[in-house]
Design an enzyme around this catalytic site. Structure first.
Site, PDB file in Angstrom:
ATOM      1  N   ASP A 291      15.517   2.542   0.359  1.00  0.00           N
ATOM      2  CA  ASP A 291      14.705   2.269   1.546  1.00  0.00           C
ATOM      3  C   ASP A 291      15.323   1.206   2.449  1.00  0.00           C
ATOM      4  OD1 ASP A 291      12.841   4.158   0.897  1.00  0.00           O
ATOM      5  OD2 ASP A 291      11.433   2.761  -0.021  1.00  0.00           O
ATOM      6  N   LYS A 318      14.615  11.833   2.023  1.00  0.00           N
ATOM      7  CA  LYS A 318      13.550  10.964   2.512  1.00  0.00           C
ATOM      8  C   LYS A 318      12.803  11.629   3.674  1.00  0.00           C
ATOM      9  CE  LYS A 318      14.141   7.536  -0.334  1.00  0.00           C
ATOM     10  NZ  LYS A 318      13.048   7.045  -1.205  1.00  0.00           N
TER      11      LYS A 318
END
Length: 409
Positions: A291, A318
């Site tokens: 992330d 993602k």
């Protein structure tokens, strides 16, 4: 014509902020509270779209919900409902977790979602659940789930997602007997499994570790009555990065000893600062902290030196193909970025430009912090993608002195 574009002028940020509540901890605590024996107050200082997906999913499964400004009261149901439909929208975490636990609440659950969610891998989890009593109608959403989940040995031979392991742990916390989760190797993003074990422990469920495998035996969930969700390092990382670029922001509500791997942003900023002083290249392994990729990519342009992000295979799975979207973001901001296998080669400086969010909240926030390096304005298309994890991001950005203009408003 009304648009969801935003223009950001170059600036520096100064001030104090509280980190918003951790999305990772919130998902797990909300579900454990619903599986618990008594009501629990879960304290959350910002309700993002993803957190609301989990809350609404529980509500549709018959869980009592009382939502307040800074906490939500979770009241476990006394019995299963006959059927339910739950919409996971774009939340990969919620999809995997509810695929595991929904049979504890409903006899027949239909799970649906939006956009890229159906493309995100889920099959190894589904097949494990099928082997242990659940009937799941398809390999990708939309699908229905029926049956009773049984204890036993769950085996994961691939290394795709720690969320599979979390889904089984959450579900197993309600099962009598012994659940053994066997992994063939150390999973990626193991920090998220540690977070799951911590939350389960907070609800009186012990998860024992055996090399790369985990055991839950005869658990008895107990509500802590009140549960405060700690601050989110993933989202605070953007403002931490801003400090490296000359801003002066004091960030509170963060645990420096947190199990959240994204607290590595502190060490990464220190490495970048040192390499800047010594005029050296830098290579960042992103495998355990995927992330952080967009903000790390922005920060590496500060070096004005060729640098690399490596081991980012899972970035393609993602909200966007995050290798592709991060590369395009940097190139659109007039830095230089090239995809090399499962990583990025980065050089050059950011000067300004127009970028697409690719409906990815972390691309929006990273490009915004990029404005601190830019000489010209930056325009971000579909900035509202940020609502997925940090709805108040631009309000906070402005509070700190960021200069923005909402286009088409």
């Amino acid at each position: 014509m009304k648009t969801d574009d935003i223009l950001i002028h170059p600036s520096k940020l100064v001030g104090e902020i509280d980190a918003i509540s951790s999305k990772s901890f919130a998902h797990r605590a909300l579900i454990m509270a619903a599986l618990s024996n008594n009501p629990t107050n879960i304290y959350i200082n910002e309700f993002s779209k993803d957190i609301n997906v989990t809350i609404d999913g529980l509500k549709n499964l018959g869980v009592g919900i009382e939502k307040n400004e800074d906490f939500v009261k979770i009241m476990p149901p006394k019995e299963k409902i006959d059927q339910a439909t739950i919409d996971m929208y774009e939340s990969g975490s919620s999809l995997r977790f509810f695929t595991g636990v929904s049979s504890h609440f409903s006899k027949n659950t239909k799970i649906i979602g939006e956009k890229r969610l159906a493309q995100r891998p889920n099959l190894e989890l589904i097949n494990n659940l099928r082997k242990h009593g659940l009937e799941i109608s398809a390999d990708k959403i939309p699908y229905t789930i029926k049956g009773e989940l049984k204890v036993g040995q769950f085996e994961f031979l691939e290394n795709k997602s720690s969320q599979y392991i979390t889904a089984i742990m959450l579900a197993a916390s309600k099962l009598k007997g012994k659940t053994y989760i066997k992994l063939s190797e150390k999973p990626e993003s193991i920090g998220y499994i540690d977070i799951t074990r911590k939350v389960l422990k907070d609800f009186n469920v012990d998860v024992k570790k055996d090399k790369h495998s985990y055991i839950i035996e005869n658990p008895e969930i107990k509500s802590p009555k009140n549960y405060i969700v700690e601050g989110d390092w993933s989202n605070a990382a953007f403002f931490y990065g801003a400090n490296l670029l000359g801003s002066k922001i004091e960030i509170s509500n963060l645990d420096k000893n947190s199990l959240q791997k994204d607290r590595e942003i502190v060490e990464i900023c220190q490495k970048i600062k040192k390499c800047k002083e010594e005029n050296k290249e830098l290579k960042i392994d992103i495998s355990q902290i995927p992330d952080l990729c967009p903000i790390v990519a922005i920060l590496l342009t500060y070096l004005d030196k060729t640098s690399y992000i490596i081991n980012g295979e899972r970035l393609r799975l993602k909200e966007s193909d995050r290798l592709e979207s991060t590369s395009k973001m940097l190139n659109d901001l007039r830095a230089n970025c090239q995809i090399l296998g499962d990583g990025l080669k980065i050089s050059g400086k950011i000067s300004g430009g127009k970028v697409d969010s690719y409906n990815d909240h972390r691309i929006v926030m990273a490009a915004s912090i990029g404005s601190l390096l830019a000489k010209e304005d930056i325009i971000i298309r579909n900035y509202k993608a940020v609502n997925k994890s940090y709805p108040s991001f631009f309000k906070t950005f402005e509070k700190l002195g960021g200069r923005i203009k909402y286009l088409g408003a």
